[in-house]
Scaffold this active site. Structure first.
Site, PDB file in Angstrom:
ATOM      1  N   TYR A   1     -13.004   9.063  -4.999  1.00 27.01           N
ATOM      2  CA  TYR A   1     -12.291   8.024  -4.239  1.00 27.01           C
ATOM      3  C   TYR A   1     -12.867   7.927  -2.815  1.00 27.01           C
ATOM      4  CZ  TYR A   1      -8.114   6.210  -1.676  1.00 27.01           C
ATOM      5  OH  TYR A   1      -7.242   5.527  -0.859  1.00 27.01           O
TER       6      TYR A   1
ATOM      7  N   LYS B   1     -14.734   4.760  -1.109  1.00 26.40           N
ATOM      8  CA  LYS B   1     -14.198   4.110   0.094  1.00 26.40           C
ATOM      9  C   LYS B   1     -15.205   4.174   1.258  1.00 26.40           C
ATOM     10  CE  LYS B   1      -9.911   2.751  -0.992  1.00 26.40           C
ATOM     11  NZ  LYS B   1      -9.402   1.384  -0.849  1.00 26.40           N
TER      12      LYS B   1
HETATM   13  N1  LIG Z   1      -0.751   4.879   0.009  1.00 24.80           N
HETATM   14  C1  LIG Z   1      -1.557   5.584   0.765  1.00 24.80           C
HETATM   15  O1  LIG Z   1      -1.249   6.714   1.210  1.00 24.80           O
HETATM   16  C2  LIG Z   1      -2.898   5.014   1.165  1.00 24.80           C
HETATM   17  C3  LIG Z   1      -3.619   5.653   2.197  1.00 24.80           C
HETATM   18  C4  LIG Z   1      -4.827   5.140   2.586  1.00 24.80           C
HETATM   19  C5  LIG Z   1      -5.340   4.014   1.954  1.00 24.80           C
HETATM   20  N2  LIG Z   1      -4.630   3.419   0.932  1.00 24.80           N
HETATM   21  C6  LIG Z   1      -5.224   2.253   0.315  1.00 24.80           C
HETATM   22  O2  LIG Z   1      -4.294   1.184   0.374  1.00 24.80           O
HETATM   23  C7  LIG Z   1      -4.519   0.295  -0.717  1.00 24.80           C
HETATM   24  C8  LIG Z   1      -3.199  -0.010  -1.386  1.00 24.80           C
HETATM   25  O3  LIG Z   1      -2.656   1.207  -1.875  1.00 24.80           O
HETATM   26  P1  LIG Z   1      -1.126   1.382  -2.288  1.00 24.80           P
HETATM   27  O4  LIG Z   1      -0.703   2.677  -1.730  1.00 24.80           O
HETATM   28  O5  LIG Z   1      -0.345   0.159  -1.967  1.00 24.80           O
HETATM   29  O6  LIG Z   1      -1.291   1.520  -3.876  1.00 24.80           O
HETATM   30  P2  LIG Z   1      -0.242   1.269  -5.039  1.00 24.80           P
HETATM   31  O7  LIG Z   1       1.156   1.471  -4.557  1.00 24.80           O
HETATM   32  O8  LIG Z   1      -0.730   2.128  -6.167  1.00 24.80           O
HETATM   33  O9  LIG Z   1      -0.465  -0.270  -5.413  1.00 24.80           O
HETATM   34  C9  LIG Z   1      -1.677  -0.679  -5.961  1.00 24.80           C
HETATM   35  C10 LIG Z   1      -1.653  -2.159  -6.302  1.00 24.80           C
HETATM   36  O10 LIG Z   1      -2.925  -2.510  -6.865  1.00 24.80           O
HETATM   37  C11 LIG Z   1      -2.773  -2.974  -8.207  1.00 24.80           C
HETATM   38  N3  LIG Z   1      -3.935  -2.494  -8.955  1.00 24.80           N
HETATM   39  C12 LIG Z   1      -4.305  -1.219  -9.204  1.00 24.80           C
HETATM   40  N4  LIG Z   1      -5.473  -1.182  -9.875  1.00 24.80           N
HETATM   41  C13 LIG Z   1      -5.853  -2.470 -10.041  1.00 24.80           C
HETATM   42  C14 LIG Z   1      -6.978  -3.089 -10.633  1.00 24.80           C
HETATM   43  N5  LIG Z   1      -7.957  -2.368 -11.211  1.00 24.80           N
HETATM   44  N6  LIG Z   1      -7.066  -4.438 -10.615  1.00 24.80           N
HETATM   45  C15 LIG Z   1      -6.081  -5.179 -10.032  1.00 24.80           C
HETATM   46  N7  LIG Z   1      -5.008  -4.647  -9.458  1.00 24.80           N
HETATM   47  C16 LIG Z   1      -4.877  -3.299  -9.458  1.00 24.80           C
HETATM   48  C17 LIG Z   1      -1.410  -2.432  -8.658  1.00 24.80           C
HETATM   49  O11 LIG Z   1      -0.801  -3.214  -9.671  1.00 24.80           O
HETATM   50  P3  LIG Z   1      -1.012  -2.855 -11.249  1.00 24.80           P
HETATM   51  O12 LIG Z   1      -0.677  -1.387 -11.372  1.00 24.80           O
HETATM   52  O13 LIG Z   1      -0.074  -3.758 -11.968  1.00 24.80           O
HETATM   53  O14 LIG Z   1      -2.436  -3.150 -11.531  1.00 24.80           O
HETATM   54  C18 LIG Z   1      -0.623  -2.536  -7.353  1.00 24.80           C
HETATM   55  O15 LIG Z   1      -0.219  -3.866  -7.119  1.00 24.80           O
HETATM   56  C19 LIG Z   1      -5.566   0.986  -1.605  1.00 24.80           C
HETATM   57  O16 LIG Z   1      -6.843   0.463  -1.338  1.00 24.80           O
HETATM   58  C20 LIG Z   1      -5.509   2.437  -1.176  1.00 24.80           C
HETATM   59  O17 LIG Z   1      -6.738   3.092  -1.387  1.00 24.80           O
HETATM   60  C21 LIG Z   1      -3.423   3.885   0.541  1.00 24.80           C
END
Ligand SMILES: NC(=O)c1ccc[n+]([C@@H]2O[C@H](COP(=O)([O-])OP(=O)(O)OC[C@H]3O[C@@H](n4cnc5c(N)ncnc54)[C@H](OP(=O)(O)O)[C@@H]3O)[C@@H](O)[C@H]2O)c1
Length: 254
Positions: free
Chosen positions: A160, A164
């Site tokens: 990951y 990134k």
């Molecule tokens: N949460 C954290 O601590 C954190 C920290 C740093 C960075 N980030 C980054 O923030 C971003 C959002 O993360 P989040 O925490 O909101 O994640 P999340 O809660 O897991 O939500 C992910 C979203 O993406 C969709 N998704 C996942 N795989 C997909 C695919 N292959 N194609 C299309 N849609 C897809 C999911 O819907 P479905 O499951 O229905 O596909 C959901 O809407 C990511 O890039 C993550 O790396 C998160």
């Protein structure tokens, strides 16, 4: 004349992975700022729930199933945007997933391919589709969601993190390439944000305490903490900023 306000009135926007978590918070905020919003995700039921929330708040949303790593599914998503909006002003490459990887050197090749496809290739594919349209318009904003893990190795996050880090360099490469077409490409790199993605960490009280001890501001981020940076990079307030990465981590990397 700039009014010094974030105004996205009429801006056609795509937030990938906008059906829950950070993506949904960004998509709703964009709608509140006047944008016409499209979202995608893999599961129809997540999109249905998000669409219901948009409707309850008085907003329309174009919600379509599309796996961002699959070119043919992305192609049909962009065609739906062409039909509904006739243009694309803002792309937020928000999708990101991690599957715990104990050791990168011993990792399975299929896991490598899957994580690179979803986290990095997806940004390449969607940005290509967006850039084609934005070049014709002579304007556009692309905002990629990275992570502090792109710059700091962390246990279980190896592939990951590599993907990134690729997103961060892709941000810079595309920024330089698309600047003559007045297309800005930037990224936002959050620390831990309270979503489903990070639940295994923050739902464990002792782990959460350990994590927050390392954050100068003493807490992990809520989705709203990250939304502001994305809105800024999507708006005219950041017209002369490109190839940059805003870190949103309460001082962790300071
Ligand atoms: N949460 C954290 O601590 C954190 C920290 C740093 C960075 N980030 C980054 O923030 C971003 C959002 O993360 P989040 O925490 O909101 O994640 P999340 O809660 O897991 O939500 C992910 C979203 O993406 C969709 N998704 C996942 N795989 C997909 C695919 N292959 N194609 C299309 N849609 C897809 C999911 O819907 P479905 O499951 O229905 O596909 C959901 O809407 C990511 O890039 C993550 O790396 C998160």
């Amino acid at each position: 004349m700039n009014s010094w306000e974030i105004d996205l009135s009429g801006k056609a926007t795509l937030v990938t992975g906008g059906s829950r978590g950070l993506g949904k918070a960004i998509a709703l905020a964009m709608a509140e700022k006047g944008a016409k919003v499209a979202i995608c995700g893999r599961k129809q039921e997540n999109l249905d729930m998000a669409e219901k929330e948009f409707k309850e708040k008085g907003f329309d949303v174009l919600a379509q199933v599309a796996h961002v790593g699959k070119p043919e599914q992305l192609e049909s998503l962009f065609q739906a945007i062409d039909q509904s909006f006739g243009r694309l002003d803002i792309l937020v490459n928000n999708v990101g997933t991690n599957i715990f990887t104990r050791s990168v050197s011993e990792a399975d090749e299929k896991l490598w391919d899957k994580l690179i496809e979803t986290n990095l290739k997806s940004v390449f594919l969607a940005s290509g589709q967006a850039a084609k349209r934005m070049k014709k318009q002579g304007s556009g904003k692309i905002v990629n969601i990275s992570t502090i893990a792109a710059r700091k190795a962390a246990p279980g996050m190896g592939i990951y993190s590599v993907a990134k880090a690729g997103v961060e360099m892709l941000t810079k490469v595309l920024a330089a390439e698309l600047a003559p077409d007045h297309i800005n490409v930037n990224a936002v790199a959050p620390g831990m944000v309270k979503t489903q993605f990070s639940k295994p960490f923050w739902s464990n009280e002792s782990m959460l305490q350990e994590i927050t001890r390392t954050i100068p501001m003493g807490r992990i981020a809520e989705t709203e903490d990250v939304v502001g940076a994305v809105l800024f990079l999507s708006s005219s307030l950041s017209d002369f900023i490109t190839g940059d990465i805003i870190t949103v981590d309460g001082g962790f990397m300071a």
